[in-house]
Design an enzyme around this catalytic site. Structure first.
Site, mmCIF file in Angstrom:
data_model
loop_
_atom_site.group_PDB
_atom_site.id
_atom_site.type_symbol
_atom_site.label_atom_id
_atom_site.label_comp_id
_atom_site.label_asym_id
_atom_site.label_seq_id
_atom_site.Cartn_x
_atom_site.Cartn_y
_atom_site.Cartn_z
ATOM 1 C CG HIS A 134 71.451 38.281 15.092
ATOM 2 N ND1 HIS A 134 71.337 39.562 14.472
ATOM 3 C CD2 HIS A 134 71.373 38.611 16.444
ATOM 4 C CE1 HIS A 134 71.231 40.513 15.388
ATOM 5 N NE2 HIS A 134 71.278 39.817 16.582
ATOM 6 C CE LYS A 152 77.164 49.260 9.059
ATOM 7 N NZ LYS A 152 77.714 48.193 9.526
ATOM 8 C CE LYS A 154 78.754 41.054 2.235
ATOM 9 N NZ LYS A 154 77.429 41.490 3.133
ATOM 10 N NE ARG A 155 80.615 36.671 10.465
ATOM 11 C CZ ARG A 155 79.772 35.590 10.121
ATOM 12 N NH1 ARG A 155 80.253 34.248 10.061
ATOM 13 N NH2 ARG A 155 78.662 35.674 10.097
ATOM 14 C CB THR A 162 73.856 46.488 8.837
ATOM 15 O OG1 THR A 162 75.372 45.873 9.556
ATOM 16 C CG2 THR A 162 72.774 45.804 10.007
ATOM 17 C CE LYS A 204 78.832 36.982 6.538
ATOM 18 N NZ LYS A 204 77.322 37.702 6.528
#
Length: 830
Positions: free
Chosen positions: A368, A671, A559-560, A667, A565
């Site tokens: 991952h 969504k 998200k985290r 993911t 990110k």
């Protein structure tokens, strides 16, 4: 086949119509909860509803397990440190296909189903994408009728409940089990001994072979808790088994009789800490040891359980790879490879080569991460102290593996150092990803580009050794939760036009494509989105006291919180918009609400600093009368599955802006697109495949790709050049540096300025800033044309069929696990 009184019990199967549900609810309130309607609280009614739902799952669950034994089928065991399941009540009702009857029964009793649903606490068994993926995969395995089991830890406390106090993330215990868990079945009879510490004794057996015995250990018992996992529109109900740590004895009577009550229960408390909390802080030696113990604890218990089940109908271990497939979700369970070797060699006397052949054929591993620093390693001294026999086994695996490499590549000592399971650092470290690479028959990435980069970068040497080992299985999401449950109005609109077959075959959404050109459908689609936006705006006002304009563009990044990110790049754009409004207050500025959500790891200081800056910027922007409702910034705390189900249906712009080459898949991007949000993103992770599916014209791609990132880093990225050359960027950075958003503490965010400039801007925010801002202007141009925006949104939904978790699981089943569906018998209702 003759009837078996042990399996063919005379069960009164409860009815699935409204009358049957009403009878169950009335009975369970009295006989399970011990209340009557006059004294029952909303929580009582939730537990009543859970009991009624569970009652309907149990017989299917038992028949599913019996069917697997009858078929003597190969079973899949999914080992994961996280299972982010979300709420179970309505998910189970929807999967059983009886939501209308259930709703009618609840309402006929004068109850508010929405209020009852809100009572349920999210199961705090995960942190983010890893755990949510595992939950989607369990749902898909059950829906497809695959014999699949989840194994993990029954954490008493989740990672934390996130609260924002004075703009800062503050962590509070997530006591999700405070009122019990109505979905689990404790199995006090299912207990396995798990060992730690001790020493290894070597001896020769009767045939003169060297054997090892692990002695003088500290022991903990693992007790099972089972949770049924129903598939959608099927009789299959699979099992998730979680382990709780129990002491080998409750307390020391000697200490108790002496009056030393703390010492009397010390051993019990220390043992049971193993399953106390998700992801203990590993910045301390004690925290690191506890995390390693957690991983081995659930792996050891799970393997013992798997082998006990296998041994019921099989002699010896030759058939094990034909009956058992174990998937390692990331490296956390990778110690299972050494543990199975220990069980086979030490416990059952198999010779090494025979045990190793069995082990490699049983295990497969999902990677991952592409970042070398994120690949899990453990200090050898810690490993030797906690798991001395396993370290010996890993050294033996490594010795034999490196000998094989030497035969194939003689004299290449650099290659040996790169692929070794032991990193020659100070202290030496065990490389868990390398153990997984060597000990598994297949290793998969989770997006096409991620898998290709695995082959080219972090696992390039292993790919040359075994060209067929690394395969791709792009991640997916379950449409049952992420559209049917999360966005019921859109689900109903889709069903009204193309039927409900898409719930089990998401590719059927392609039938919506012609409707993108249908003005009436676009209008209905837009009305659903607007209603979702209004609901979210009301929730934000109620929860946070911030009034947002439901007619504004809802721009979402949930998200985290992590530097790669790039929530910070999003925030740089927010400040840019703020400056433009202030510079031209009478200009035609598109109204925009920018929504953030996500947790930072407790020990991740920069991520927590970014949260503080987001909230400081929000405080200034949201209270500036010159801006009014043309720009709002919202940080929604404690992002979890249920919060995601509130936010995602309302989102219009999906921020997927990680530095190219850092996000394995994602993911959340799936969504959001499935719910009609357009994506602005980099060519990273699954964004590339989403672009290929929805069309380049229906997604906003910007920034450097992986080749561009590599080239820029090789040439030498100079963040100061961007600072000097881009006046808007310079203004934004200076505001952060000089305390514009923290006047009471001007230097508060200097660390962020320094990281982006003198710190070298490691995630290339400044390099991508100009292109990102330009694409955001394109977003605004398209959004002003409502018909064009809705047309693109409909096409995004219509073309998301590839990203179903059902497709992912079919690929796992065919390419990696070699398992087939088994359908349980449907029993008539009496």
């Amino acid at each position: 086949m003759a009837s078996n009184p042990l399996t063919d019990l005379e069960l009164d199967r409860p009815g699935m119509d409204a009358a049957g549900w009403r009878r169950s609810l009335s009975n369970h309130l009295v006989y399970s909860i011990g209340k009557d309607p006059l004294t029952a609280t909303q929580r009582d009614w939730f537990y009543t509803a859970a009991a009624a739902v569970r009652e309907r799952l149990i017989e299917r669950w038992m028949e599913t397990m019996r069917s697997y034994y009858r078929a003597d089928t190969k079973r899949v065991y999914y080992l994961s440190m996280e299972f982010l399941m979300g709420r179970t009540l309505m998910n189970s009702v929807l999967n059983m296909g009886c939501e209308p009857a259930f709703r009618t029964a609840v309402e006929n009793l004068g109850l508010d189903l929405a209020a009852i649903r809100e009572i349920e606490h999210d199961a705090a068994l995960g942190n983010g994408g890893l755990g949510r993926l595992a939950a989607c995969f369990l749902d898909s395995m059950a829906t497809l009728g695959l014999p699949g089991y989840g194994y993990g830890i029954r954490y008493e406390y989740g990672m934390f409940t996130q609260k924002i106090e004075n703009g800062c993330q503050v962590e509070h215990p997530d006591n999700w089990l405070r009122y019990g868990n109505p979905w689990e079945f404790p199995r006090p009879e299912v207990l396995y001994q798990v060992k730690f510490h001790g020493r290894v004794v070597e001896y020769a057996d009767a045939e003169g072979r060297l054997r090892h015995h692990w002695v003088d250990t500290d022991d903990v018992m693992a007790m099972a808790y089972d949770t049924p996992i129903p598939g959608y529109a099927t009789e299959t109900v699979n099992n998730m088994r979680l382990w709780a740590a129990k002491a080998t004895r409750d307390f020391d009577l000697g200490y108790f009789n002496e009056g030393n009550y703390i010492k009397a229960v010390e051993e019990k408390n220390e043992s049971e800490n193993l399953s106390k909390v998700l992801y203990p802080d590993d910045t301390t030696e004690m925290g690191r040891e506890l995390r390693l113990k957690q991983q081995y604890f659930f792996v050891s218990a799970s393997l013992q359980d798997i082998l006990f089940r296998y041994a019921k109908h099989h002699e010896g271990f030759d058939a094990l790879p034909d009956k058992v497939a174990i998937q390692l979700n990331d490296t956390h369970p990778a110690i299972a490879i050494a543990e199975l070797m220990r069980i086979l060699v030490d416990g059952h006397g198999l010779d090494w080569d025979h045990a190793w052949d069995i082990t490699r054929r049983v295990f497969s591993y999902t990677n991952h991460t592409l970042m070398p620093e994120a690949l899990e390693t453990w200090p050898v001294p810690l490993f030797e102290r906690v798991l001395p026999r396993h370290l010996q086994i890993i050294y033996e695996i490594n010795h034999r593996f490196l000998r094989e490499v030497t035969h194939r590549h003689p004299g290449d000592h650099a290659l040996l150092r790169r692929v070794s399971l032991i990193e020659e650092s100070s202290p030496k470290r065990v490389r868990m990803a390398h153990l997984a690479m060597v000990g598994c028959h297949k290793v998969n990435g989770v997006a096409a580009i991620h898998t290709e980069l695995m082959r080219q970068t972090i696992f390039a040497d292993f790919h040359r050794l075994w060209p067929d080992k690394i395969v791709n299985v792009t991640n997916g999401i379950t449409p049952r939760r992420w559209l049917n449950q999360a966005n019921p109005d859109l689900a109903r609109l889709i069903c009204a036009r193309i039927g409900n077959g898409w719930l089990k075959d998401l590719e059927q959404l392609k039938r919506l494509e012609p409707l993108a050109e249908d003005a009436a459908f676009r209008q209905a689609f837009g009305a659903v989105k607007q209603a979702n936006k209004r609901r979210l705006a009301e929730a934000i006002a109620q929860r946070l006291g911030i009034a947002v304009n439901p007619d504004s563009l809802f721009d979402v990044q949930v998200k985290r919180i992590h530097e790669y990110k790039r929530q910070l790049l999003n925030l740089l754009h927010v400040i840019t918009l703020y400056n433009r409004i202030r510079a031209h207050p009478s200009g035609d500025h598109l109204a925009r609400t920018v929504i953030f959500g996500g947790k930072a790891a407790p020990g991740y200081r920069m991520a927590k600093q970014i949260i503080r800056l987001i909230n400081d910027v929000a405080d200034v922007v949201n209270h500036d009368p010159l801006v009014a409702d043309r720009l709002k910034v919202v940080f929604i705390p404690n992002y979890d599955v249920s919060t995601a189900q509130d936010i995602i249906p309302a989102a219009e712009l999906s921020e997927q802006i990680s530095t190219a080459g850092t996000e394995a898949s994602g993911t959340g991007n799936m969504k959001l697109a499935l719910n009609g949000a357009l994506t602005i993103g980099t060519l990273d992770g699954a964004n590339i495949e989403i672009r290929n599916e929805v069309g380049a014209e229906n997604i906003f791609i910007f920034g450097l790709d992986t080749e561009g990132v590599t080239a820029l880093r090789a040439a030498g990225h100079d963040p100061w050049w961007h600072y000097r050359e881009n006046a808007e960027l310079r203004q934004v950075l200076d505001m952060i540096r000089d305390g514009f958003f923290s006047p009471e503490e001007p230097a508060r965010h200097r660390v962020i300025f320094d990281a982006l400039t003198t710190g070298g801007d490691p995630f290339l925010l400044l390099a991508d800033y100009a292109d990102y801002v330009a694409r955001q202007q394109e977003v605004e141009r398209v959004y002003r044309n409502r018909d064009e925006w809705l047309r693109r949104a409909v096409l995004n939904v219509a073309r998301m069929g590839r990203f179903s978790a059902d497709r992912s699981i079919r690929e796992y089943a065919e390419v990696i696990w070699n398992v087939k569906p088994v359908r349980p018998r449907r029993r008539p209702r009496r």
